[in-house]
Design an enzyme around this catalytic site. Structure first.
Site, short mmCIF file in Angstrom:
data_model
loop_
_atom_site.label_atom_id
_atom_site.label_comp_id
_atom_site.label_asym_id
_atom_site.label_seq_id
_atom_site.Cartn_x
_atom_site.Cartn_y
_atom_site.Cartn_z
N LYS A 197 1.84 -3.70 4.07
CA LYS A 197 1.42 -4.69 5.33
C LYS A 197 2.65 -4.67 6.40
O LYS A 197 2.25 -4.75 7.53
CB LYS A 197 0.86 -6.03 4.74
CG LYS A 197 -0.27 -5.95 4.05
CD LYS A 197 -0.71 -7.14 3.47
CE LYS A 197 -2.18 -7.11 2.65
NZ LYS A 197 -2.81 -8.58 2.20
N GLU A 238 -5.25 -3.76 -8.36
CA GLU A 238 -4.24 -4.76 -7.78
C GLU A 238 -3.58 -5.60 -8.94
O GLU A 238 -2.80 -6.30 -8.78
CB GLU A 238 -4.82 -5.59 -6.64
CG GLU A 238 -4.91 -4.65 -5.55
CD GLU A 238 -5.25 -5.43 -4.31
OE1 GLU A 238 -5.10 -5.02 -3.19
OE2 GLU A 238 -5.49 -6.72 -4.39
N HIS A 263 -23.09 15.32 -11.93
CA HIS A 263 -23.04 16.63 -11.37
C HIS A 263 -21.59 16.87 -10.65
O HIS A 263 -21.50 17.98 -9.72
CB HIS A 263 -24.20 16.60 -10.28
CG HIS A 263 -25.36 16.52 -10.94
ND1 HIS A 263 -26.04 17.63 -11.50
CD2 HIS A 263 -26.44 15.60 -11.01
CE1 HIS A 263 -27.19 17.00 -12.05
NE2 HIS A 263 -27.31 15.77 -11.88
#
Length: 425
Positions: free
Chosen positions: A415, A279, A300
């Site tokens: 938003k 951000e 892995h």
């Protein structure tokens, strides 16, 4: 200092006249001096409160004596927050054992099956809720808050709502604040000048941490040491790391920033860093993508790509030298099988340390850009130091890239659209 930072395979020999990366690094490092002076001025004038928090203690005493913590006997606390309103607290609470009481849960999801157990029956009666949204408008928190209030109100009316909730948001008339006022829920102020992703050392992180028995004064003490050093020392760890990030970005097209601690307790730290970096730095077409990992697990899953794929990543391994209290491994339990001889007389922590060192050497031998951060133990002061280091590294790197480390303009579009979709627009 509570940690040591080293760079592996990032520079050529000191006598190599064609070591362009070292030249670019030193140039960027010199540029951090102006940034440091500016940050010190902002700290001293109160214009950047996150840099003032490490020197404060009275607010921590006030929190520790707050009735919500001191006068209640709840078995469980739920932190109703997401992103910056939750991740910093998760980092701090990770220092405690998960089975310690009171239990602290984080609703950093909208999956109802995670929330439902705390909203019914005996759990509801024994659970207190911390409702956290900096702006007081975050859609996820508003939705969760309404569920909490409905459950408590149906169970015991407005008095139960008031006694089992505490809200943290900016002052003023925002939705969370208005809900709190309507139901008599006490409000604590979230400083409007402290961004969510930088709020871990503020009340947002401190309150859950104190609930969990974490010594926040030690956390801030560790942060203060790093901050003082970064503002005064031209070769401090955060400034050097920012300079290298910038040089790698400019000269080698490094566009991925991998953080992999070899400590399970630091897994929430990688999620906190991911938000902080993404951000802050991802603006105007610039920035590198943070990748969080955990050693040895991700050896892995991702190591093959890292070793044999494109050299476009900057790797950071956090290596903990602290020994655990596990028993010495008894190879006799496997009839002293020769293929297990390497485990004889070792603890689990020694296996982890060996794998961390092996991964570091393998990455360096493959010509990958690598940084190692070594810690002797993982405690409050060390964690505070790491939090401040990565906040400062992020801020310095952003300014070197000429982007604002404190805003997030693109996120606001999402938003806004979420609310429009729900309204049918």
């Amino acid at each position: 200092m509570n940690y040591k930072q080293t760079f592996e395979n990032c520079f050529g020999e000191a006598t190599d006249k064609k070591d362009w990366l070292r030249t670019a690094f030193l140039k960027s490092l010199a540029q951090t001096e102006t940034i440091a002076v500016s940050l010190e001025t902002m700290r001293d004038t109160g214009r950047l409160p996150i840099l003032g928090l490490p020197y404060q203690e009275q607010d921590l005493d006030d929190l520790a004596n707050h009735p919500f913590l001191k006068d209640n006997d709840f078995k469980r606390y739920v932190v109703v927050g997401i992103g910056g309103s939750s991740l910093g607290a998760q980092v701090l609470v990770s220092l405690r054992d998960k089975d310690d009481e009171p239990y602290i849960h984080f609703w950093d999801t909208l999956d109802y099956h995670v929330m439902k157990p705390h909203l019914t029956g005996k759990k509801l009666q024994n659970t207190a809720f911390l409702l956290i949204s900096k702006s007081g408008t975050t859609p996820e928190i508003m939705a969760q808050t309404l569920l909490v209030i409905e459950a408590l109100n149906n169970s015991g009316g407005a008095e139960q709502v008031r006694s089992q909730c505490l809200a943290i948001c900016e002052p003023g008339n925002n939705p969370l604040g208005l809900i709190a006022d309507k139901w008599g829920i006490e409000r604590l102020d979230h400083d409007p000048n402290v961004g969510g992703r930088y709020s871990g050392l503020s009340v947002v992180g401190a309150l859950p941490a104190i609930l969990g028995g974490i010594d926040m004064k030690k956390v801030r003490r560790g942060a203060r040491k790093v901050l003082d050093d970064a503002l005064q020392n031209a070769e401090s760890a955060p400034r050097a790391a920012a300079a290298l990030n910038h040089a790698l970005y400019d000269l080698h097209g490094v566009r991925m920033n991998v953080l992999m601690p070899y400590a399970k307790q630091l897994e929430p730290f990688t999620h906190w860093f991911r938000q902080l970096w993404a951000e802050s730095i991802g603006k105007d077409g610039r920035g590198s993508t943070p990748l969080n990992a955990l050693g040895p697990i991700d050896q892995h899953s991702q190591l093959q790509l890292w070793l044999d794929g494109p050299n476009d990543k900057f790797f950071t391994l956090i290596i903990n030298h602290q020994q655990d209290e596990s028993p010495i491994m008894d190879v006799g339990l496997a009839d002293n099988h020769p293929e297990l001889e390497y485990l004889r007389d070792h603890r689990i922590s020694e296996v982890v340390l060996a794998e961390a060192n092996a991964t570091a050497k393998t990455l360096a031998d493959r010509g990958k850009f690598l940084r190692c951060i070594y810690i002797d133990k993982l405690d409050e002061e060390t964690l505070g130091a790491l939090i401040m280091h990565f906040m400062l590294e992020t801020i310095f790197t952003c300014y070197l890239l000429d982007v604002n480390p404190f805003d997030q303009p693109a996120v606001e579009d999402g938003k806004r659209l979420t609310k429009e979709y729900l309204k049918g627009d």
